[in-house]
Scaffold this active site. Structure first.
Site, PDB file in Angstrom:
ATOM      1  N   GLU A 114      33.006  10.943   4.328  1.00  0.00           N
ATOM      2  CA  GLU A 114      33.982  11.586   3.450  1.00  0.00           C
ATOM      3  C   GLU A 114      33.579  13.018   3.125  1.00  0.00           C
ATOM      4  O   GLU A 114      32.407  13.282   2.859  1.00  0.00           O
ATOM      5  CB  GLU A 114      34.116  10.779   2.149  1.00  0.00           C
ATOM      6  CG  GLU A 114      34.841   9.454   2.363  1.00  0.00           C
ATOM      7  CD  GLU A 114      34.521   8.407   1.309  1.00  0.00           C
ATOM      8  OE1 GLU A 114      34.123   8.770   0.191  1.00  0.00           O
ATOM      9  OE2 GLU A 114      34.660   7.203   1.631  1.00  0.00           O
ATOM     10  N   LEU A 138      39.034   7.422   2.297  1.00  0.00           N
ATOM     11  CA  LEU A 138      38.243   6.528   1.446  1.00  0.00           C
ATOM     12  C   LEU A 138      38.444   5.097   1.913  1.00  0.00           C
ATOM     13  O   LEU A 138      39.316   4.385   1.432  1.00  0.00           O
ATOM     14  CB  LEU A 138      38.704   6.683  -0.001  1.00  0.00           C
ATOM     15  CG  LEU A 138      38.177   7.946  -0.680  1.00  0.00           C
ATOM     16  CD1 LEU A 138      39.218   8.536  -1.573  1.00  0.00           C
ATOM     17  CD2 LEU A 138      36.914   7.632  -1.434  1.00  0.00           C
ATOM     18  N   GLU A 189      35.468   2.772   3.046  1.00  0.00           N
ATOM     19  CA  GLU A 189      34.080   2.557   3.468  1.00  0.00           C
ATOM     20  C   GLU A 189      33.933   1.337   4.360  1.00  0.00           C
ATOM     21  O   GLU A 189      33.231   1.383   5.374  1.00  0.00           O
ATOM     22  CB  GLU A 189      33.145   2.438   2.253  1.00  0.00           C
ATOM     23  CG  GLU A 189      32.882   3.753   1.534  1.00  0.00           C
ATOM     24  CD  GLU A 189      34.011   4.184   0.610  1.00  0.00           C
ATOM     25  OE1 GLU A 189      34.985   3.408   0.442  1.00  0.00           O
ATOM     26  OE2 GLU A 189      33.939   5.291   0.048  1.00  0.00           O
ATOM     27  N   ILE A 206      27.985   1.954  -0.661  1.00  0.00           N
ATOM     28  CA  ILE A 206      27.767   0.978   0.408  1.00  0.00           C
ATOM     29  C   ILE A 206      28.276  -0.413   0.000  1.00  0.00           C
ATOM     30  O   ILE A 206      28.615  -1.222   0.840  1.00  0.00           O
ATOM     31  CB  ILE A 206      26.264   0.916   0.800  1.00  0.00           C
ATOM     32  CG1 ILE A 206      26.048   0.155   2.121  1.00  0.00           C
ATOM     33  CG2 ILE A 206      25.438   0.228  -0.274  1.00  0.00           C
ATOM     34  CD1 ILE A 206      26.334   0.956   3.329  1.00  0.00           C
ATOM     35  N   HIS A 211      26.462   5.184 -10.273  1.00  0.00           N
ATOM     36  CA  HIS A 211      26.189   6.177  -9.233  1.00  0.00           C
ATOM     37  C   HIS A 211      24.693   6.378  -8.979  1.00  0.00           C
ATOM     38  O   HIS A 211      24.318   7.278  -8.244  1.00  0.00           O
ATOM     39  CB  HIS A 211      26.798   7.530  -9.621  1.00  0.00           C
ATOM     40  CG  HIS A 211      28.236   7.673  -9.241  1.00  0.00           C
ATOM     41  ND1 HIS A 211      29.242   6.979  -9.868  1.00  0.00           N
ATOM     42  CD2 HIS A 211      28.844   8.427  -8.291  1.00  0.00           C
ATOM     43  CE1 HIS A 211      30.402   7.313  -9.327  1.00  0.00           C
ATOM     44  NE2 HIS A 211      30.189   8.180  -8.367  1.00  0.00           N
TER      45      HIS A 211
END
Ligand SMILES: Cc1ncc(C[n+]2csc(CCOP(=O)(O)OP(=O)(O)O)c2C)c(N)n1
Ligand SMILES: [Mg+2]
Lengths: 323, 331
Positions: free
Chosen positions: A29, A56, A58, A85, A127
């Site tokens: 991305e 987007l 994944e 992930i 995050h």
């Protein structure tokens, strides 16, 4: 040797391998806009086909990397932050890790999943994962986890040429760190070979990723007090260089394992168990772990800082076993 | 558009009959305890599988599902290593490490038969992407079920294939059921083919998926478009599974009653047999094909049963390119 940043070492590894082998391509991305700085110059050189911006999706594009690798391409997937992930876990665990095995070796999946561990900077729990231990429990995946630009470039180049899937956990706390990296495109570090970052005789610190520079600082500080501390960096967790770790512990008889991951089932836990099984008779003190406690990393900076391994926590763990 | 030649009808019949007899014997021997694990048969779906596979070239790619026996046979794989795999033998196509849900023969272009529902769709997208980038011009046929069309992976894969204009044929074997969940309750649209619209993708709806020719024609149009650089197609084939979801579940999970009765009357192998007989006026070659298939099945069973088991040490192979070091002392 020129001094370059961690990020630049990633960029160089990708650039050199893409220039060498037309089958290597990069996808992820916001790559073309080069948000993280690891793709500088790549789009100009290799074009949008081989520096491929993805939507987007994944699970979709990590799976697509698997399929592309099965037919002979060699994808590098830049997942940006390692927490993303999770959205692709099905493809990572059921397809990428298992296809070679389940089909009896009929196929290989030469691909690299690159992920930044984005912790230590108030990005809050979602995050800030350091989630490599989860994947140590999933056979079929190799794991590199470099602690300086020299290792980063050498390991990533080896990973790109490896015929198995490799996950590259890149420690965001090290991004701006600079270090000497050889020029030219023949700098390779084999997977499964630990590096003794500092030699010593009184105690061993086995340290992972961002834990390595902290361990070196701790060793420095204790050096001033007359202690000789060895710092071992496994550099890759799968395969793991058990021998170098065990030999160091046999020599020093004391060990602290430093790991930015949460403590339960961490890489530190596994390394401690190996040491207990293989070098028990050499130990003159309990094995200690310096890890992140089993709570989430909070947004508030003082809390996050307190939970993560630090030079001071390593020093105090070492002092407990040295006296 | 190519019409089917008589030879292709015979070839289709040969492959469908192979699946029919392979599945029948496998189920029988499974119930005798000769085959471990679960067994997902494609009985009833032979036309969907073979009609689609026959629209491919030999070196095109294919990705399959947990209901994995029919796909490789449909793409003309040797049945011996497939049967040996069911028997968990070292000579099995996966060396005894995959089993019934994973009969993937890479030598005929398979890129896996994957038992996590929906997980094959992104792989098919990647195969098409890789093949395009390497300049091979191959088409990837991706089988999946009605149940799989509700997985996120399906939607991500269709979107990716559409924006990248990839040569993928997404082929839904809609057999009406996902274990005990009827498609009528689980799928928001009347036809799964309608979902193509959400991705501005071409679609084909085969309402009679028991008819080999209809499946072939629809898939062939999709393959032609893919090869011409016109991107992916979603093909839905309405079919039915004649057996339980899987053998060894211990009991009948749903009583499909009259619905099953009705579908059993639309037996794809029988329909094709009658069609060919009407075309040529006799059954001479059909009979030859039948005895050939009987022989092949016997040979496959013989091969499987006479092969040895893998060794425990083999469980450490094929995890990585290098053998997993054995410091575990499991003995
Ligand atoms: C992700 C996932 N969820 C659940 C299952 C259990 N399961 C196996 S097959 C199946 C039904 C699949 O239905 P469909 O896609 O229509 O294929 P069919 O079995 O009808 O051929 C389920 C729920 C699974 N294997 N994978
Ligand atoms: Mg179904």
């Amino acid at each position: 040797m020129p001094r370059i940043s961690f990020i630049e070492s990633i960029r160089q590894a990708q650039y050199e391998e893409m220039a060498r082998d037309p089958k290597v391509f990069l996808m992820g991305e916001d790559l073309v806009a080069n948000v993280f700085g690891t793709a500088t110059g790549l789009i100009e050189e290799f074009g949008a086909e081989r520096v491929r911006d993805t939507p987007l999706s994944e699970n979709g594009f990590v799976g697509a990397a698997a399929g592309a690798s099965m037919v002979g391409a060699r994808p590098i997937v830049d997942l940006t932050i390692t927490s993303f992930i999770y959205v692709a876990m099905d493809q990572v665990c059921s397809i990428i890790a298992k296809s070679k095995y389940i089909y009896g070796g009929q196929v290989k999946l030469p691909l690299v999943l690159r992920m930044c561990m984005f912790y230590g900077n108030s990005n809050a729990a979602q995050h800030s994962d350091r989630n490599y231990p989860m994947f140590m429990g999933m056979p079929g995946l190799k794991i590199i986890i470099p602690s300086n630009p020299y290792d980063m470039k050498g390991l990533l180049k080896t990973a790109i040429r490896d015929d198995d899937p490799v996950m590259s956990f890149e420690d965001g706390t090290l991004w701006s760190q600079k270090g000497e990296v050889p020029e030219g495109d023949d700098h390779f570090i084999p997977l499964g070979v630990a590096d003794i970052k500092r030699e010593g005789t009184d105690a061993t610190v086995v340290a992972i990723a961002g834990g390595v520079p902290l361990a070196l600082k701790a060793a420095e500080e204790l050096g001033k007090e007359g202690y000789s501390i060895e710092v071992v960096d496994p550099r890759t967790l799968v395969p793991l260089d058990r021998e170098t770790i065990i030999n160091s512990v046999r020599k020093t008889g004391r060990v602290v394992v430093v790991d930015p991951a949460h403590q339960s089932c961490s890489a530190a836990s596994e390394i401690s168990a190996i040491i207990a099984e293989e070098a028990f008779e050499s130990l003159r003190a309990p094995i200690l772990r310096v890890t992140t406690p089993d709570t989430h990393l909070p947004f508030f900076p003082s809390g996050e800082k307190a939970l993560l391994p630090s030079k001071d926590r390593i020093v105090s763990a070492l002092k407990k076993i040295l006296d | 558009m190519d019409n089917l030649t008589l030879e292709q009808y015979y070839e289709g019949y040969l492959r469908m009959l192979r699946i029919r007899k392979f599945e029948t014997r496998a189920e029988e021997n499974h119930s005798k305890g000769e085959i471990p694990g679960a067994l997902h048969s494609s009985l009833g779906q032979e036309a969907a599988v073979v009609g689609a596979c026959m629209a491919l070239e030999d070196d095109d790619y294919m990705v399959g599902t947990h209901r994995s026996h029919g796909h490789p046979i449909g793409k003309n794989a040797d049945m011996k290593p497939l049967m040996a795999e069911l028997y968990a033998r070292k000579t099995g196509i996966c060396g005894g490490k995959g089993g019934s849900m994973h009969l993937a023969d890479f030598s005929i272009g398979s890129l896996g038969e994957t038992s996590i529902v929906g997980s094959g769709l992104p792989v098919a997208v990647g195969a098409a992407l890789g093949s395009n980038m390497l300049g091979e011009g191959k088409v990837t046929l991706c089988f999946f079920g009605d149940g799989a069309s509700n997985e996120g992976a399906f939607h991500e894969a269709l979107n990716l294939a559409a924006i990248w204009n990839l040569p993928v044929v997404f082929l839904c074997e809609n057999n009406g059921w996902a274990v005990t969940m009827p498609a009528s309750k689980a799928v928001s649209v009347e036809n799964i083919a309608d979902r193509a619209a959400a991705y501005s993708m071409r679609s084909e709806l085969v309402t009679d998926g028991q008819d080999f020719e209809s499946v072939y024609m629809a898939t062939n149009r999709a393959v032609d478009a893919a090869r011409a650089g016109e991107g992916p197609t979603l093909v839905e084939v309405k079919t039915y599974r004649f057996a339980e979801h899987a053998a060894n579940l211990g009991r009948m999970l749903v009583d499909r009653g009259e619905e099953l009765e009705g579908w059993l009357k639309r037996d794809p192998v029988e329909i094709l047999r009658i069609k060919i007989t009407e075309m040529v006026g006799d059954e001479i070659r059909l009979k030859e094909i039948e005895s050939r298939v009987d022989q092949e099945i016997e040979q496959a069973l013989e091969f499987a049963k006479s092969s040895g088991s893998p060794d425990v040490a083999d469980a450490f192979d094929d995890v990585y390119s290098e053998k997993v070091p054995d410091y575990y002392n499991i003995a």
